[in-house]
Design an enzyme around this catalytic site. Structure first.
Site, PDB file in Angstrom:
ATOM      1  N   HIS B  66      22.003  18.536  65.883  1.00 62.44           N
ATOM      2  CA  HIS B  66      22.039  17.077  66.064  1.00 62.44           C
ATOM      3  C   HIS B  66      21.350  16.700  67.384  1.00 62.44           C
ATOM      4  O   HIS B  66      21.985  16.632  68.439  1.00 62.44           O
ATOM      5  CB  HIS B  66      23.496  16.590  66.052  1.00 62.44           C
ATOM      6  CG  HIS B  66      23.627  15.103  66.015  1.00 62.44           C
ATOM      7  ND1 HIS B  66      24.775  14.464  65.616  1.00 62.44           N
ATOM      8  CD2 HIS B  66      22.758  14.103  66.335  1.00 62.44           C
ATOM      9  CE1 HIS B  66      24.613  13.146  65.689  1.00 62.44           C
ATOM     10  NE2 HIS B  66      23.396  12.914  66.131  1.00 62.44           N
ATOM     11  N   HIS B  68      18.267  14.099  69.146  1.00 62.87           N
ATOM     12  CA  HIS B  68      17.334  12.970  69.041  1.00 62.87           C
ATOM     13  C   HIS B  68      16.130  13.257  69.933  1.00 62.87           C
ATOM     14  O   HIS B  68      16.248  13.265  71.149  1.00 62.87           O
ATOM     15  CB  HIS B  68      18.014  11.666  69.471  1.00 62.87           C
ATOM     16  CG  HIS B  68      19.163  11.291  68.588  1.00 62.87           C
ATOM     17  ND1 HIS B  68      19.001  10.497  67.470  1.00 62.87           N
ATOM     18  CD2 HIS B  68      20.483  11.611  68.636  1.00 62.87           C
ATOM     19  CE1 HIS B  68      20.192  10.328  66.876  1.00 62.87           C
ATOM     20  NE2 HIS B  68      21.100  10.999  67.562  1.00 62.87           N
ATOM     21  N   ARG B  70      13.303  11.449  69.764  1.00 62.64           N
ATOM     22  CA  ARG B  70      12.734  10.127  70.079  1.00 62.64           C
ATOM     23  C   ARG B  70      11.288   9.913  69.650  1.00 62.64           C
ATOM     24  O   ARG B  70      10.823   8.785  69.606  1.00 62.64           O
ATOM     25  CB  ARG B  70      12.847   9.813  71.574  1.00 62.64           C
ATOM     26  CG  ARG B  70      14.258   9.815  72.123  1.00 62.64           C
ATOM     27  CD  ARG B  70      15.132   8.812  71.414  1.00 62.64           C
ATOM     28  NE  ARG B  70      16.444   8.677  72.048  1.00 62.64           N
ATOM     29  CZ  ARG B  70      17.555   8.370  71.405  1.00 62.64           C
ATOM     30  NH1 ARG B  70      17.528   8.162  70.104  1.00 62.64           N
ATOM     31  NH2 ARG B  70      18.697   8.252  72.042  1.00 62.64           N
ATOM     32  N   ASN B 100      16.100   8.809  63.369  1.00 59.54           N
ATOM     33  CA  ASN B 100      16.113   7.390  63.761  1.00 59.54           C
ATOM     34  C   ASN B 100      15.058   7.097  64.818  1.00 59.54           C
ATOM     35  O   ASN B 100      15.329   6.560  65.878  1.00 59.54           O
ATOM     36  CB  ASN B 100      17.502   6.947  64.230  1.00 59.54           C
ATOM     37  CG  ASN B 100      17.951   7.667  65.483  1.00 59.54           C
ATOM     38  OD1 ASN B 100      17.513   8.793  65.753  1.00 59.54           O
ATOM     39  ND2 ASN B 100      18.811   7.037  66.242  1.00 59.54           N
ATOM     40  N   HIS B 185      27.013   9.471  59.955  1.00 60.62           N
ATOM     41  CA  HIS B 185      27.502   8.738  61.119  1.00 60.62           C
ATOM     42  C   HIS B 185      28.591   7.808  60.595  1.00 60.62           C
ATOM     43  O   HIS B 185      28.314   6.902  59.817  1.00 60.62           O
ATOM     44  CB  HIS B 185      26.351   7.952  61.751  1.00 60.62           C
ATOM     45  CG  HIS B 185      26.765   7.034  62.865  1.00 60.62           C
ATOM     46  ND1 HIS B 185      26.394   7.250  64.171  1.00 60.62           N
ATOM     47  CD2 HIS B 185      27.510   5.908  62.882  1.00 60.62           C
ATOM     48  CE1 HIS B 185      26.905   6.300  64.936  1.00 60.62           C
ATOM     49  NE2 HIS B 185      27.578   5.457  64.172  1.00 60.62           N
ATOM     50  N   ASP B 311      24.348  15.944  69.892  1.00 58.95           N
ATOM     51  CA  ASP B 311      23.953  14.531  69.801  1.00 58.95           C
ATOM     52  C   ASP B 311      23.126  14.146  71.034  1.00 58.95           C
ATOM     53  O   ASP B 311      23.282  13.052  71.589  1.00 58.95           O
ATOM     54  CB  ASP B 311      25.177  13.621  69.647  1.00 58.95           C
ATOM     55  CG  ASP B 311      24.799  12.191  69.264  1.00 58.95           C
ATOM     56  OD1 ASP B 311      23.611  11.938  68.965  1.00 58.95           O
ATOM     57  OD2 ASP B 311      25.693  11.326  69.274  1.00 58.95           O
ATOM     58  N   HIS B 315      17.767   8.534  77.073  1.00 56.28           N
ATOM     59  CA  HIS B 315      17.329   7.158  77.308  1.00 56.28           C
ATOM     60  C   HIS B 315      16.719   7.087  78.703  1.00 56.28           C
ATOM     61  O   HIS B 315      17.315   7.593  79.660  1.00 56.28           O
ATOM     62  CB  HIS B 315      18.500   6.179  77.238  1.00 56.28           C
ATOM     63  CG  HIS B 315      19.071   6.028  75.867  1.00 56.28           C
ATOM     64  ND1 HIS B 315      18.417   5.343  74.864  1.00 56.28           N
ATOM     65  CD2 HIS B 315      20.226   6.470  75.327  1.00 56.28           C
ATOM     66  CE1 HIS B 315      19.159   5.375  73.768  1.00 56.28           C
ATOM     67  NE2 HIS B 315      20.263   6.058  74.014  1.00 56.28           N
TER      68      HIS B 315
END
Lengths: 347, 437
Positions: B66, B68, B70, B100, B185, B311, B315
């Site tokens: 899991h 991200h 980006r 995503n 989710h 996860d 950012h």
């Protein structure tokens, strides 16, 4: 040209006997900021209240000026609209001889995408000594203290806290009833969204009062009981036990889904009206932080009745804010005052 | 291709119930010998490269299912290259990236793009999780068969739940055809709307809008029921509540095909952290209470929670340096997961090494259906070498990730990956990295 050192500029003002009483912040006050009442001790809160009382007396009921903060600059940094609190802080600062600058989010660089931290840093670089901040998000004043070298006063951070409002409510009760010890205070209404409720709750319980939170379950969580306060959903039951009622505004603007079926039903269950007043103690004290929705939390006749301290609260707000400003940025023993340093030294 | 010999470490490989001191020999990218005295002296002498692993733990390469990355779309937060670099620095030889992105990974071309970028980065294996719904919009199924053909290993609309219950039902049914899991989710959005932290005593005191545990549990309940009725495979992502753990435990007991993961932050931190108003503590699902943390730990111990996944949600700093309600949800994970897992699970004796390696390598590989998570002879030579006793301080400024949104900056941790080997090639060595910086 750098601003003149504080003491030098102070000489331009006539020093009065009352100014000498406020020459130095007491050493028992160890805080740099006033962010919330949750983390203050009972002694801290008492010192704030006593200082406010001294200021109220020295200014003939908040009417005349002192020079305790002459040479300092206070900025009102308001990210959320306010009339009462902003005016109260501005007047309090002026009563102490400080200069006041207003900064509103509307029409500023914030609408151009600047972050609130950058905005505050810019203001700091202009040489201000204290920042009075209101923001719709809890914790924003706390975050500012990590980025700024000057005192920060929380003038309301979303539903979190509004320490000077809590203090002025408590100040008004103390002035009327002498002591908080052993009193029962009912906080009625929109507890969920009320920063005033939270500041009152911490301040009152620390000073020995019993707090009852009252309103519908959608606005008053049962979970508050875990903090040792009483929760009630029935105003009529608790009414005879209360020495003080603080009627909190329904914050329609902060609701996702309506917390009760209609204003009519809310008023029927919780509005303080003449009928309920008759069932209360004859010496009941009524507070409302304002702005009040007449006919929702309180009917007009009760708002204007002799037991209502609503207008005393407004005057006392000045005294409390003078105390907050002075304790936050007044001169301290053995330290140069912020404004005696050359401009830009901290930036 | 050269050969690599890892000598004298404690090999922990739950896929073959192996926990013994020994060697691992990799040749041409595959494990050719493993175990005590499995490597002959002549083989040893002939190895092109030798790593002395005395006092170290040797595990099948760790898998974070899991992550991200980006890219495409939010390269200011992370890229496939920087994310893969962070993965190997954290001891992961494989990651599964969540779709995503902008645009979302819902076409063969998009899957191909990730594979190409990952090949160019040449660090860890990047497995692609693709969207359940077209454009991740929750309206109609993505072309799941085509995506499987392109190499997608699982499906998720993570970032959001699959909101339409009938679409979720169809997705379970359709994915059965390919034996692919749906990574869910779990969140009822009306209940968590506007929330920034767990709804509880702390959110009440701070006046911050809360996300109740029920928002997660109601949706887990729905998806378990749908998995049961369809026979589909449900994998519950970032399980965070005691009630959720109980739901998964009961479903497993009933024989429903459900698996679950938990993140290091959910078994380490609580909602009390939000008292600092630091947006690095803001993630979804939010940090819960101490009782929830205990339930997650219990779930890891009894196997209700199969695996640990991070996860990893980078950012850029300017996005996180905002008011709590404006800052995005997310926390970095790749470079602190091993240290946190050892510090929180192995050091206090909650998990033993075989169970931890199971949770971080073997089981995530099995759930995703990828040929990893084992050091059996013939397997791909993905290996992680861990120093279980190394104490170190987390320093976000040294992260390989492009972002620094970790609340663990400054924490003292025990245990760290010291070498990460992907397909028989050493991709990361801690001591070289330290010397270089």
């Amino acid at each position: 040209m750098p601003p003149a050192p504080l003491l030098e500029r102070k000489r331009q003002h006539p020093m009065t006997a009352s100014d000498h009483a406020f020459a130095e912040v007491p050493q028992s006050w160890t805080h740099r900021h006033l962010l919330d009442l949750e983390r203050l001790s009972a002694d801290d809160i008492t010192l704030l209240l006593d200082t406010a009382a001294a200021f109220k007396q020295a200014t003939n009921g908040c009417r005349t000026k002192l020079s305790a903060l002459a040479g300092s600059t206070v900025v009102n940094l308001f990210f959320e609209s306010s009339t009462r609190t902003k005016t109260s802080f501005a007047l309090a600062a002026r009563r102490l001889g400080a200069d006041v600058v207003d900064f509103s989010a509307a029409g500023s660089s914030l609408s151009k995408g600047e972050s609130f931290i950058d905005t505050a840093k810019n203001l700091e670089a202009m040489g201000v000594d204290a920042v009075v901040v209101r923001h719709q998000t809890p914790g924003t004043p706390h975050l500012l203290t990590e980025h700024l070298g000057v005192g920060v006063i929380n003038a309301g951070d979303g539903p979190h806290e509004h320490p000077t409002q809590g203090l002025l409510d408590i100040f008004s009760i103390r002035e009327q009833l002498g002591s908080l010890e052993g009193l029962t205070v009912g906080l009625v209404g929109d507890i969920a969204h009320s920063r005033t409720a939270r500041s009152n709750l911490w301040g009152l319980t620390k000073l020995g009062a019993k707090v009852i939170l009252c309103g519908p379950p959608t606005l008053v969580s049962q979970r508050w009981q875990e903090l040792g306060v009483e929760v009630s959903h029935d105003l009529d039951t608790i009414l005879p036990r209360c020495h003080v009622l603080n009627l909190l505004r329904i914050q329609f603007e902060r609701q996702n889904t309506p917390p009760f079926p209609s204003v009519r039903e809310y008023a029927h269950l919780y509005a303080m009206d003449k009928r309920r007043l008759r069932r209360a103690r004859s010496d009941l004290v009524i507070l409302a932080p304002g702005p009040i929705n007449r006919g929702v939390e309180v009917t007009a006749d009760v708002a204007d009745c002799p037991q209502s301290l609503i207008l005393n609260q407004v005057t006392n707000g000045l005294a409390v804010r003078m105390a907050a400003l002075w304790l936050t940025c007044g001169p301290r023993a053995g330290e140069p005052t912020p404004s005696s340093q050359p401009a830009g030294a901290s930036a | 291709m050269p050969s690599l010999l890892i000598r004298g470490g404690r090999i922990v490989d739950p896929s073959q119930s192996l926990d013994a001191t020994g060697d691992v020999l990799i040749r041409d990218g595959r494990v050719v010998a493993i175990g005590a005295a499995a490597v002959s002296e002549s083989d040893a002498a002939g190895a092109d490269e030798v790593i002395d692993a005395e006092g170290m733990i040797i595990t099948p390469g760790l898998v974070d299912m899991h992550v991200h990355l980006r890219e495409p779309g939010r390269e200011e937060d992370e890229t496939i290259e920087t994310g893969a670099a962070a993965a190997i620095a954290g001891g992961f030889t494989s990651v599964a990236c969540i779709p995503n992105t902008e645009p979302p990974i819902d076409t063969q071309g998009a899957v191909e793009f990730i594979h190409q970028k990952a090949a160019r980065a040449d660090a860890c294996n990047v497995f692609v999780v693709a969207c359940v719904s077209r454009d991740r919009a929750g309206k109609e199924l993505a072309e799941i068969g085509q995506l499987v053909e392109a190499g997608a290993v699982a499906f998720t609309d993570d970032g959001s739940p699959v909101y339409d219950a009938e679409l979720m039902r169809r997705a379970f049914e359709y994915c059965r055809m390919f034996d692919k899991p749906i990574l869910a989710h779990e969140e009822v959005l009306e209940l968590s709307h506007g929330g920034v932290m767990h709804e509880g005593l702390v959110s009440l005191a701070l006046g911050l809008p809360g996300m109740p545990a029920a928002a997660e549990e109601v949706m887990i309940g729905r998806d378990i029921a749908l998995a049961e009725v369809t026979g589909g495979r449900l994998h519950v992502m970032h399980l965070s509540t005691a009630g959720g753990v109980a739901l998964v435990r009961r479903a497993k007991a009933q024989g429903i095909a459900v698996t679950a993961e938990a993140t290091p932050h959910h078994f380490t931190l609580t909602d009390e952290c939000l008292r600092q108003f630091d947006s690095n503590y803001k993630m979804s699902p939010p940090l819960r209470t101490a009782a929830d943390v205990e339930a997650i730990l219990d779930g890891l111990v009894d196997g209700t929670i199969d695996c640990i996944a991070t996860d990893h949600a980078p950012h850029a700093i300017e996005k996180k340096m905002l008011e709590l309600d404006r800052a995005p949800f997310g926390i970095l994970g790749l470079e602190t997961a091993v240290g946190l897992s050892i510090t929180r699970l192995i050091v206090p004796g909650r998990l033993d090494w075989p169970r931890l390696v199971d949770a971080m390598s073997t089981l995530p590989s099995r759930i995703l259906g990828i040929d990893r998570g084992t050091l059996a002879v013939g397997a791909v030579g993905d290996v992680t070498i861990i120093d279980p006793n190394l104490t170190w301080e987390v320093d976000a400024s040294t992260f390989r990730s492009k972002s620094v949104n970790s609340p663990f900056h400054g924490w003292q941790l025990t245990g760290r990956a010291v070498a990460t080997i992907v397909g028989g090639r050493v991709k990361f060595r801690l001591h070289e990295a330290a010397a270089a910086s």
